[in-house]
Design a protein around this motif. Structure first.
Motif, PDB file in Angstrom:
ATOM      1  N   ARG A 143      56.183  66.617  61.403  1.00 38.32           N
ATOM      2  CA  ARG A 143      56.413  67.984  60.712  1.00 38.32           C
ATOM      3  C   ARG A 143      57.032  69.306  62.050  1.00 38.32           C
ATOM      4  N   SER A 144      56.781  67.931  63.055  1.00 36.31           N
ATOM      5  CA  SER A 144      57.190  68.884  64.205  1.00 36.31           C
ATOM      6  C   SER A 144      58.981  69.109  64.242  1.00 36.31           C
ATOM      7  N   ARG A 145      59.539  67.986  64.390  1.00 33.61           N
ATOM      8  CA  ARG A 145      60.935  67.305  64.073  1.00 33.61           C
ATOM      9  C   ARG A 145      61.222  68.936  63.160  1.00 33.61           C
ATOM     10  N   ARG A 146      60.237  68.790  62.317  1.00 37.42           N
ATOM     11  CA  ARG A 146      61.008  69.765  61.051  1.00 37.42           C
ATOM     12  C   ARG A 146      61.518  71.456  61.619  1.00 37.42           C
ATOM     13  N   LEU A 147      59.812  71.200  61.828  1.00 41.38           N
ATOM     14  CA  LEU A 147      58.762  72.830  62.484  1.00 41.38           C
ATOM     15  C   LEU A 147      60.250  73.370  64.071  1.00 41.38           C
ATOM     16  N   ALA A 148      60.878  72.662  64.351  1.00 41.59           N
ATOM     17  CA  ALA A 148      61.854  72.453  65.340  1.00 41.59           C
ATOM     18  C   ALA A 148      63.305  72.778  65.514  1.00 41.59           C
ATOM     19  N   ARG A 149      63.526  72.322  63.911  1.00 42.39           N
ATOM     20  CA  ARG A 149      64.847  71.975  63.430  1.00 42.39           C
ATOM     21  C   ARG A 149      64.965  73.771  62.263  1.00 42.39           C
ATOM     22  N   ASP A 150      63.947  74.240  62.293  1.00 42.33           N
ATOM     23  CA  ASP A 150      63.649  74.752  61.908  1.00 42.33           C
ATOM     24  C   ASP A 150      63.648  76.380  62.776  1.00 42.33           C
ATOM     25  N   GLY A 151      64.157  75.992  64.128  1.00 43.79           N
ATOM     26  CA  GLY A 151      63.805  77.467  65.343  1.00 43.79           C
ATOM     27  C   GLY A 151      62.654  77.790  65.306  1.00 43.79           C
ATOM     28  N   ARG A 152      61.115  77.365  65.062  1.00 43.20           N
ATOM     29  CA  ARG A 152      59.711  77.341  65.444  1.00 43.20           C
ATOM     30  C   ARG A 152      59.822  76.923  66.767  1.00 43.20           C
ATOM     31  N   LYS A 153      58.908  77.127  67.792  1.00 44.69           N
ATOM     32  CA  LYS A 153      58.705  77.528  69.232  1.00 44.69           C
ATOM     33  C   LYS A 153      57.290  76.403  69.218  1.00 44.69           C
ATOM     34  N   ASP A 154      56.168  77.115  68.148  1.00 42.23           N
ATOM     35  CA  ASP A 154      55.341  75.941  68.330  1.00 42.23           C
ATOM     36  C   ASP A 154      55.097  74.527  67.418  1.00 42.23           C
ATOM     37  N   THR A 155      56.030  73.987  67.625  1.00 45.45           N
ATOM     38  CA  THR A 155      56.013  72.655  66.855  1.00 45.45           C
ATOM     39  C   THR A 155      54.600  71.484  67.053  1.00 45.45           C
ATOM     40  N   GLY A 156      53.782  71.511  67.806  1.00 47.76           N
ATOM     41  CA  GLY A 156      52.851  70.951  67.765  1.00 47.76           C
ATOM     42  C   GLY A 156      53.122  69.353  68.207  1.00 47.76           C
ATOM     43  N   PHE A 157      54.089  69.161  68.779  1.00 49.62           N
ATOM     44  CA  PHE A 157      54.905  67.730  68.834  1.00 49.62           C
ATOM     45  C   PHE A 157      53.868  67.086  70.084  1.00 49.62           C
ATOM     46  N   GLY A 158      53.879  68.282  71.500  1.00 51.30           N
ATOM     47  CA  GLY A 158      52.452  67.922  72.108  1.00 51.30           C
ATOM     48  C   GLY A 158      51.585  66.953  71.546  1.00 51.30           C
ATOM     49  N   ARG A 159      50.994  68.051  70.862  1.00 50.53           N
ATOM     50  CA  ARG A 159      49.337  67.768  70.312  1.00 50.53           C
ATOM     51  C   ARG A 159      50.031  66.256  69.365  1.00 50.53           C
ATOM     52  N   SER A 160      50.607  65.564  68.628  1.00 46.69           N
ATOM     53  CA  SER A 160      50.914  64.596  68.185  1.00 46.69           C
ATOM     54  C   SER A 160      51.195  63.886  68.813  1.00 46.69           C
ATOM     55  N   ILE A 161      51.986  63.538  70.479  1.00 46.63           N
ATOM     56  CA  ILE A 161      52.200  62.565  71.326  1.00 46.63           C
ATOM     57  C   ILE A 161      51.179  62.441  71.749  1.00 46.63           C
ATOM     58  N   ALA A 162      49.882  63.146  72.624  1.00 43.95           N
ATOM     59  CA  ALA A 162      48.696  62.901  72.680  1.00 43.95           C
ATOM     60  C   ALA A 162      47.700  62.099  71.794  1.00 43.95           C
ATOM     61  N   GLY A 163      48.213  62.256  70.240  1.00 44.13           N
ATOM     62  CA  GLY A 163      46.982  62.223  69.867  1.00 44.13           C
ATOM     63  C   GLY A 163      47.477  60.475  69.112  1.00 44.13           C
ATOM     64  N   LEU A 164      48.657  60.459  69.555  1.00 45.68           N
ATOM     65  CA  LEU A 164      49.521  59.129  69.277  1.00 45.68           C
ATOM     66  C   LEU A 164      48.933  58.165  70.768  1.00 45.68           C
ATOM     67  N   VAL A 165      49.273  58.977  71.817  1.00 43.72           N
ATOM     68  CA  VAL A 165      48.563  57.446  72.763  1.00 43.72           C
ATOM     69  C   VAL A 165      47.133  57.699  72.960  1.00 43.72           C
ATOM     70  N   LEU A 166      46.691  58.966  72.483  1.00 43.34           N
ATOM     71  CA  LEU A 166      45.382  58.468  72.481  1.00 43.34           C
ATOM     72  C   LEU A 166      44.459  57.385  71.373  1.00 43.34           C
ATOM     73  N   SER A 167      45.294  57.780  70.297  1.00 42.92           N
ATOM     74  CA  SER A 167      44.521  56.336  68.846  1.00 42.92           C
ATOM     75  C   SER A 167      45.194  54.687  69.167  1.00 42.92           C
ATOM     76  N   LEU A 168      46.108  55.021  70.078  1.00 44.22           N
ATOM     77  CA  LEU A 168      46.722  53.463  70.520  1.00 44.22           C
ATOM     78  C   LEU A 168      45.578  53.225  71.389  1.00 44.22           C
ATOM     79  N   ILE A 169      45.429  53.716  72.705  1.00 41.86           N
ATOM     80  CA  ILE A 169      44.330  53.329  73.406  1.00 41.86           C
ATOM     81  C   ILE A 169      42.932  53.231  72.778  1.00 41.86           C
ATOM     82  N   GLY A 170      42.805  53.539  71.302  1.00 41.73           N
ATOM     83  CA  GLY A 170      41.774  53.630  71.253  1.00 41.73           C
ATOM     84  C   GLY A 170      42.239  51.989  69.994  1.00 41.73           C
ATOM     85  N   LEU A 171      43.188  51.811  69.629  1.00 44.81           N
ATOM     86  CA  LEU A 171      42.860  50.536  69.255  1.00 44.81           C
ATOM     87  C   LEU A 171      42.860  49.420  70.004  1.00 44.81           C
ATOM     88  N   VAL A 172      43.461  49.920  71.452  1.00 44.82           N
ATOM     89  CA  VAL A 172      44.238  48.608  72.225  1.00 44.82           C
ATOM     90  C   VAL A 172      42.476  48.568  72.078  1.00 44.82           C
TER      91      VAL A 172
END
Length: 168
Positions: free
Chosen positions: A123-152
């Motif tokens: 979704r953040s990639r699509r929002l960035a392509r549409d020119g939106r500034k707040d895409t949520g990319f950082g929050r998505s990456i943080a959620g991904l890293v935390l989920s990986l840590i939780g899985l490990v």
């Protein structure tokens, strides 16, 4: 609680027809501009009005005397209520990631967090392509890293639940 009309943004100037004026949330500023200078400025005024006012893009175009192509541009700029949260997957990914690290639920929450994070990244990639500034990319990456840590973190517990012959 703030109402949409309390939010800062460009609004039709109440004193000078055909102009827009910056409303800072409490009072009018001295900053004015012609609303129909160019399509980009009309679109920006319409976006601000759509996010922070009850004024429709049609009203903005009507008050500013904007040409018909500017009216179309203003209408195209309106964000639907479903998109107003820009990227709800990003916020959900971060929240689930935090909970996954703390509680894990035997790997189920981290796995759900991974899926939501990937959805947030798409979704953040699509929002960035549409020119939106707040895409949520950082929050998505943080959620991904935390989920990986939780899985490990919860992998030893998951491995202990497997039958002896599968553990090796």
């Amino acid at each position: 609680m703030a109402t949409p009309s309390d939010q800062p943004g460009w609004r039709p100037d109440p004193e000078q027809p055909g102009m827009v004026r910056w409303w800072n949330g409490l009072d009018w500023s001295d900053t004015r501009r012609r609303a129909d200078d160019d399509v980009a400025k009309v679109r920006e005024a319409a976006e601000d009005a759509a996010r922070s006012s009850t004024i429709s893009p049609q009203q903005v175009a009507k008050t500013t005397g904007a040409p018909k192509n500017a009216l179309k541009a203003a209408s195209d700029a309106v964000v639907s209520p479903a998109l107003a949260l820009s990227n709800p997957f990003a916020a959900a990914a971060l929240a689930v990631g935090i909970i996954a690290v703390l509680f894990g639920a035997l790997g189920v929450l981290p796995a759900i967090g991974l899926v939501i994070s990937v959805l947030g990244l798409v979704r953040s990639r699509r929002l960035a392509r549409d020119g939106r500034k707040d895409t949520g990319f950082g929050r998505s990456i943080a959620g991904l890293v935390l989920s990986l840590i939780g899985l490990v973190r919860w992998l030893p517990f998951i491995a202990a639940l497997l039958p002896q012959d599968l553990r090796g």
